[in-house]
Design a protein around this motif. Sequence first.
Motif, short mmCIF file in Angstrom:
data_model
loop_
_atom_site.label_atom_id
_atom_site.label_comp_id
_atom_site.label_asym_id
_atom_site.label_seq_id
_atom_site.Cartn_x
_atom_site.Cartn_y
_atom_site.Cartn_z
N GLY A 193 -12.21 -12.64 -8.55
CA GLY A 193 -12.96 -12.58 -9.68
C GLY A 193 -12.63 -11.78 -10.30
N ASN A 194 -13.23 -11.26 -11.67
CA ASN A 194 -12.74 -9.95 -12.82
C ASN A 194 -13.87 -9.00 -12.46
OD1 ASN A 194 -11.73 -8.54 -14.54
ND2 ASN A 194 -12.06 -10.75 -16.67
N THR B 91 -8.33 -5.46 -4.34
CA THR B 91 -8.63 -5.14 -2.93
C THR B 91 -6.61 -4.88 -2.79
OG1 THR B 91 -9.69 -5.15 -0.58
CG2 THR B 91 -9.16 -7.10 -2.10
N ARG C 194 -13.27 -0.14 -18.67
CA ARG C 194 -14.67 -0.81 -17.54
C ARG C 194 -15.29 -1.35 -16.58
NH1 ARG C 194 -10.64 -5.79 -17.59
NH2 ARG C 194 -12.40 -7.35 -16.58
N PRO D 79 0.91 -0.84 0.38
CA PRO D 79 0.06 0.26 0.24
C PRO D 79 1.08 1.00 -0.43
CG PRO D 79 -0.30 -2.34 1.70
CD PRO D 79 0.69 -1.65 0.94
N ALA E 131 -0.66 -6.04 -9.82
CA ALA E 131 -1.53 -5.03 -9.38
C ALA E 131 -0.53 -3.71 -10.20
CB ALA E 131 -0.67 -5.45 -7.77
N ALA F 75 -6.63 -2.57 1.55
CA ALA F 75 -5.73 -1.59 2.17
C ALA F 75 -6.93 -0.16 2.11
CB ALA F 75 -4.81 -0.65 1.79
N ILE F 76 -7.59 -0.43 1.20
CA ILE F 76 -8.43 0.91 0.86
C ILE F 76 -9.89 0.81 1.65
CG2 ILE F 76 -10.04 2.17 -0.50
CD1 ILE F 76 -8.11 1.44 -2.98
N VAL G 272 -13.27 -7.69 -4.07
CA VAL G 272 -13.53 -8.92 -5.15
C VAL G 272 -11.09 -8.23 -5.48
CG1 VAL G 272 -13.20 -8.74 -7.66
CG2 VAL G 272 -15.01 -7.46 -6.45
N ALA H 38 -3.77 -13.20 -2.76
CA ALA H 38 -4.33 -11.47 -2.79
C ALA H 38 -5.79 -12.06 -1.56
CB ALA H 38 -4.18 -10.33 -3.90
N PRO I 98 -7.07 1.03 -9.27
CA PRO I 98 -6.45 -0.48 -10.08
C PRO I 98 -5.04 -0.17 -10.46
CG PRO I 98 -7.98 0.81 -11.52
CD PRO I 98 -7.49 1.87 -10.20
N SER J 33 -6.64 -12.45 -7.64
CA SER J 33 -5.76 -13.15 -7.10
C SER J 33 -6.24 -13.58 -6.30
CB SER J 33 -4.80 -12.09 -7.02
OG SER J 33 -3.20 -12.61 -5.69
N1 SAH Z 1 -5.76 -1.87 -3.22
C1 SAH Z 1 -4.71 -2.08 -3.21
C2 SAH Z 1 -4.28 -3.09 -4.13
C3 SAH Z 1 -3.98 -2.24 -5.35
S1 SAH Z 1 -3.01 -2.82 -6.11
C4 SAH Z 1 -3.88 -0.99 -2.89
O1 SAH Z 1 -4.27 -0.01 -3.26
O2 SAH Z 1 -3.05 -1.02 -2.09
C5 SAH Z 1 -4.09 -3.89 -7.98
C6 SAH Z 1 -4.94 -5.15 -7.38
O3 SAH Z 1 -5.91 -5.99 -8.39
C7 SAH Z 1 -4.23 -6.31 -6.68
O4 SAH Z 1 -3.96 -6.60 -6.63
C8 SAH Z 1 -4.52 -7.36 -8.60
O5 SAH Z 1 -4.78 -8.76 -8.14
C9 SAH Z 1 -5.87 -6.98 -9.02
N2 SAH Z 1 -6.54 -7.05 -9.83
C10 SAH Z 1 -5.90 -7.50 -11.21
N3 SAH Z 1 -6.66 -7.87 -11.98
C11 SAH Z 1 -7.67 -7.56 -11.60
C12 SAH Z 1 -9.21 -8.53 -12.03
N4 SAH Z 1 -9.41 -8.30 -13.90
N5 SAH Z 1 -10.53 -7.92 -11.68
C13 SAH Z 1 -9.67 -8.02 -9.91
N6 SAH Z 1 -8.50 -7.38 -9.41
C14 SAH Z 1 -8.48 -6.80 -10.59
#
Ligand code: SAH
Length: 321
Positions: free
Chosen positions: A182-183, A133, A236, A98, A223, A137-138, A154, A160, A200, A157
């Motif tokens: 999921g996606n 997520t 999206r 984070p 990530a 952290a958020i 969501v 994660a 994202p 990974s």
């Molecule tokens: N929210 C956290 C992590 C951000 S990193 C923070 O702010 O610190 C972005 C996150 O999105 C990663 O954990 C990654 O695994 C996830 N991610 C990537 N593609 C994704 C998708 N298609 N659907 C859901 N999560 C996704």
Amino acid sequence: MTNQVWTVGRILKWTENYFKEKGIESPRLDAEVLLAHVLKQERIYLYVHFDEPMEAEELAAYRECIKKRVMHVPVAHILGEKEFMGLTFKVTADTLVPRPDTEILVQAAVDRLRSLQESGAGAEKLHIADIGTGTGAICLSILHYLEGTMADTVDISPAARAVAEENAEALGLKDRVTFHTGNLLQPLQGMTFAAILSNPPYIPEKDIEALAPEVRLKEPHTALSGGKDGLDFYRRLAKDAPAMLTDGGFMALEVGIHQAEDVAKLAKANPLITETEILPDYAGIDRVVVAWRNRPEKMQAEPAEDTGDNEKAENAGTEED
Ligand code: SAH
């Protein structure tokens, strides 16, 4: 490191020089943070114990940390944790560490959700979603700082997600959050939220190789990469998230440098979005885009302002904070 007596002061100096040689960006700070971690003390402890000899076990543990750090493993990964919004989050190689910038998004969301609660615009319990997520952290910080909120998260990974679940447990928030693998919004179909939040992946593919090795090699690629221009995930989310907002709700997205205007435009292209705000980070870089689905009257920008204009909306948002 030979078998002379290694005191705290000597080992710190040695490590600082070694890190410097190896091109580590903040050699002294990292040496201290890692040593404090090994000794299970605050950093300040080191300064009043410079002459203290290190135990063999402590030396061995510290040597392991040094070895990892010169391989460009981020300090947070070596420690296994990172402080964010005054809370401690477990981090692993499967989660983005984070970043302080993300606190801007959290603060903006907390302020707006609180106003929604006060204006009575939301349901009794405000429901939020955190997409991508990571460590959690958020959404976990928002739940911690704002009573009367519930969250769905969501991440694509599963590793994660497991870390985020551990963090929820450690922070005593497990009952207020539901985890999905999921996606993007897919696992949340049919649900609605007062706020949809996301930091994202947003690095343009071609910029990834220029990132520091700590990030490029040690943080998860899923990530980081936001596709060719970095905006894939915003496209999206802008298309699908507004229909999942309750009336008077908002989407808040962290963005990379020079992306805010484009992301605000993408959000406004969705007819359900009536207003956007752009918020800067501590360095003055536009960092967060807030997009409203019918912002409640009491929370509107000043009447004189043209709320369709990003710059003015940004000022209004800043004044409000
Ligand atoms: N929210 C956290 C992590 C951000 S990193 C923070 O702010 O610190 C972005 C996150 O999105 C990663 O954990 C990654 O695994 C996830 N991610 C990537 N593609 C994704 C998708 N298609 N659907 C859901 N999560 C996704």
